[in-house]
Design a protein around this motif. Structure first.
Motif, PDB file in Angstrom:
ATOM      1  N   GLN A  16      -2.961  -6.275   1.675  1.00  0.00           N
ATOM      2  CA  GLN A  16      -2.670  -5.437   0.213  1.00  0.00           C
ATOM      3  C   GLN A  16      -2.159  -7.002  -0.444  1.00  0.00           C
ATOM      4  N   LEU A  17      -1.716  -7.559  -0.728  1.00  0.00           N
ATOM      5  CA  LEU A  17      -1.186  -8.880  -1.013  1.00  0.00           C
ATOM      6  C   LEU A  17      -2.491  -9.548  -2.024  1.00  0.00           C
ATOM      7  N   THR A  18      -3.403  -9.295  -1.251  1.00  0.00           N
ATOM      8  CA  THR A  18      -5.429  -9.620  -1.883  1.00  0.00           C
ATOM      9  C   THR A  18      -5.525  -9.010  -3.059  1.00  0.00           C
ATOM     10  N   LYS A  19      -5.634  -7.477  -2.513  1.00  0.00           N
ATOM     11  CA  LYS A  19      -5.592  -6.650  -3.241  1.00  0.00           C
ATOM     12  C   LYS A  19      -5.019  -6.330  -4.178  1.00  0.00           C
ATOM     13  N   LYS A  20      -3.418  -6.260  -3.949  1.00  0.00           N
ATOM     14  CA  LYS A  20      -2.989  -6.247  -5.524  1.00  0.00           C
ATOM     15  C   LYS A  20      -3.117  -7.202  -6.628  1.00  0.00           C
ATOM     16  N   TRP A  21      -3.403  -8.446  -5.887  1.00  0.00           N
ATOM     17  CA  TRP A  21      -4.245  -9.759  -6.752  1.00  0.00           C
ATOM     18  C   TRP A  21      -4.658  -9.312  -7.413  1.00  0.00           C
ATOM     19  N   ALA A  22      -5.848  -8.750  -7.189  1.00  0.00           N
ATOM     20  CA  ALA A  22      -7.608  -8.097  -7.337  1.00  0.00           C
ATOM     21  C   ALA A  22      -7.497  -7.077  -8.730  1.00  0.00           C
ATOM     22  N   LEU A  23      -6.642  -6.515  -8.153  1.00  0.00           N
ATOM     23  CA  LEU A  23      -5.684  -5.782  -9.643  1.00  0.00           C
ATOM     24  C   LEU A  23      -4.973  -5.431 -10.674  1.00  0.00           C
ATOM     25  N   ALA A  24      -4.689  -7.301 -10.628  1.00  0.00           N
ATOM     26  CA  ALA A  24      -4.004  -7.344 -11.517  1.00  0.00           C
ATOM     27  C   ALA A  24      -4.774  -8.591 -12.027  1.00  0.00           C
ATOM     28  N   ARG A  25      -5.846  -9.266 -11.123  1.00  0.00           N
ATOM     29  CA  ARG A  25      -6.328  -9.855 -12.398  1.00  0.00           C
ATOM     30  C   ARG A  25      -7.737 -10.048 -12.465  1.00  0.00           C
ATOM     31  N   PRO A  36     -21.969 -19.957  -8.168  1.00  0.00           N
ATOM     32  CA  PRO A  36     -23.016 -19.644  -9.371  1.00  0.00           C
ATOM     33  C   PRO A  36     -24.162 -18.776  -8.332  1.00  0.00           C
ATOM     34  N   ASP A  37     -24.606 -17.630  -8.582  1.00  0.00           N
ATOM     35  CA  ASP A  37     -25.736 -17.021  -7.995  1.00  0.00           C
ATOM     36  C   ASP A  37     -25.318 -16.507  -6.830  1.00  0.00           C
ATOM     37  N   PHE A  38     -24.482 -16.447  -6.240  1.00  0.00           N
ATOM     38  CA  PHE A  38     -24.359 -16.676  -4.274  1.00  0.00           C
ATOM     39  C   PHE A  38     -22.976 -15.512  -4.522  1.00  0.00           C
ATOM     40  N   PHE A  39     -21.260 -15.978  -5.030  1.00  0.00           N
ATOM     41  CA  PHE A  39     -20.509 -15.462  -4.562  1.00  0.00           C
ATOM     42  C   PHE A  39     -19.215 -15.940  -6.139  1.00  0.00           C
ATOM     43  N   HIS A  40     -19.089 -14.408  -6.032  1.00  0.00           N
ATOM     44  CA  HIS A  40     -18.258 -13.985  -7.197  1.00  0.00           C
ATOM     45  C   HIS A  40     -17.165 -13.336  -7.011  1.00  0.00           C
ATOM     46  N   LEU A  41     -15.951 -12.597  -7.656  1.00  0.00           N
ATOM     47  CA  LEU A  41     -15.366 -11.840  -7.734  1.00  0.00           C
ATOM     48  C   LEU A  41     -14.628 -10.842  -8.833  1.00  0.00           C
ATOM     49  N   VAL A  42     -15.383 -10.033  -8.277  1.00  0.00           N
ATOM     50  CA  VAL A  42     -15.689  -8.598  -9.497  1.00  0.00           C
ATOM     51  C   VAL A  42     -14.328  -7.136  -8.536  1.00  0.00           C
ATOM     52  N   LEU A  43     -13.539  -6.428  -9.112  1.00  0.00           N
ATOM     53  CA  LEU A  43     -12.865  -5.597  -8.999  1.00  0.00           C
ATOM     54  C   LEU A  43     -14.137  -3.951  -8.785  1.00  0.00           C
ATOM     55  N   VAL A  44     -14.028  -3.716  -7.937  1.00  0.00           N
ATOM     56  CA  VAL A  44     -14.934  -2.525  -7.144  1.00  0.00           C
ATOM     57  C   VAL A  44     -13.589  -1.142  -6.662  1.00  0.00           C
ATOM     58  N   ARG A 111      -3.588   5.598  -1.795  1.00  0.00           N
ATOM     59  CA  ARG A 111      -3.406   5.759  -2.811  1.00  0.00           C
ATOM     60  C   ARG A 111      -4.380   5.568  -4.158  1.00  0.00           C
ATOM     61  N   PHE A 112      -5.128   5.609  -3.862  1.00  0.00           N
ATOM     62  CA  PHE A 112      -6.481   4.816  -5.007  1.00  0.00           C
ATOM     63  C   PHE A 112      -7.020   6.824  -4.565  1.00  0.00           C
ATOM     64  N   GLY A 113      -7.866   6.965  -4.050  1.00  0.00           N
ATOM     65  CA  GLY A 113      -9.167   7.416  -3.817  1.00  0.00           C
ATOM     66  C   GLY A 113     -10.047   6.721  -3.528  1.00  0.00           C
ATOM     67  N   ALA A 114     -10.109   5.441  -3.356  1.00  0.00           N
ATOM     68  CA  ALA A 114     -10.655   4.450  -3.171  1.00  0.00           C
ATOM     69  C   ALA A 114     -10.035   3.037  -2.663  1.00  0.00           C
ATOM     70  N   VAL A 115     -11.341   2.275  -1.670  1.00  0.00           N
ATOM     71  CA  VAL A 115     -11.156   1.002  -1.287  1.00  0.00           C
ATOM     72  C   VAL A 115     -11.417   0.299  -2.561  1.00  0.00           C
ATOM     73  N   VAL A 116     -10.224  -0.208  -2.557  1.00  0.00           N
ATOM     74  CA  VAL A 116     -10.412  -1.742  -3.337  1.00  0.00           C
ATOM     75  C   VAL A 116     -11.283  -3.004  -2.766  1.00  0.00           C
ATOM     76  N   ASP A 117     -12.037  -2.906  -4.030  1.00  0.00           N
ATOM     77  CA  ASP A 117     -13.267  -4.288  -2.533  1.00  0.00           C
ATOM     78  C   ASP A 117     -13.261  -5.269  -3.910  1.00  0.00           C
ATOM     79  N   PHE A 118     -13.856  -6.573  -3.591  1.00  0.00           N
ATOM     80  CA  PHE A 118     -13.710  -7.745  -4.895  1.00  0.00           C
ATOM     81  C   PHE A 118     -14.203  -8.746  -4.008  1.00  0.00           C
ATOM     82  N   LEU A 119     -14.894  -8.514  -3.617  1.00  0.00           N
ATOM     83  CA  LEU A 119     -15.992  -9.887  -2.792  1.00  0.00           C
ATOM     84  C   LEU A 119     -17.297  -9.227  -3.018  1.00  0.00           C
ATOM     85  N   ASP A 120     -17.744 -10.074  -3.974  1.00  0.00           N
ATOM     86  CA  ASP A 120     -18.884 -10.213  -4.160  1.00  0.00           C
ATOM     87  C   ASP A 120     -20.676 -11.686  -3.717  1.00  0.00           C
TER      88      ASP A 120
END
Length: 120
Positions: A16-25, A36-44, A111-120
């Motif tokens: 929950q703390l990492t997802k709160k951070w992801a939602l804010a940032r 590069p070309d391997f691992f990104h952080l992106v809100l989904v 809470r959101f109707g979806a799961v917060v994902d951010f590791l790509d």
């Protein structure tokens, strides 16, 4: 059982703390490049299940996905109560990790109707 509950609680809080951070940032448009070309952080916001399966289900049917999540959590809890008395340390750790993550995702769905994902 104490190890499993403690680990599940720690994973749930960290989730929950990492997802709160992801939602804010983070946002869905500007990924943060970690490797590069391997691992990104992106809100989904993932309304489906694992890897977006059933993500195209109409919103009025998404309660079924939540029901799947709740059923999986109940089955995991039942399995834990049967295996823990004779299970190994590794089994206890695994059940604690999965239970904590599943509970975090279930709270996201509520809470959101979806799961917060951010590791790509």
């Amino acid at each position: 059982m104490t190890l499993v509950l403690g680990l599940a609680t720690a994973v749930f809080v960290a989730d929950q703390l990492t997802k709160k951070w992801a939602l804010a940032r983070l946002d869905a448009v500007h990924p943060v490049v970690v490797i590069p070309d391997f691992f990104h952080l992106v809100l989904v916001m993932n309304p489906g299940v694992a890897f977006g399966i059933f993500a195209g289900v109409p919103p009025r049917w998404r309660w079924i996905v939540s029901l799947f999540s709740l059923t999986a959590l109940a089955l995991l809890g039942s399995l834990a109560f049967r295996l823990l008395p004779r299970g190994s340390l590794l089994a206890r750790v695994a059940i604690g990790l999965v239970f904590g993550g599943a509970a975090g995702n279930l709270l996201d769905r509520w809470r959101f109707g979806a799961v917060v994902d951010f590791l790509d």
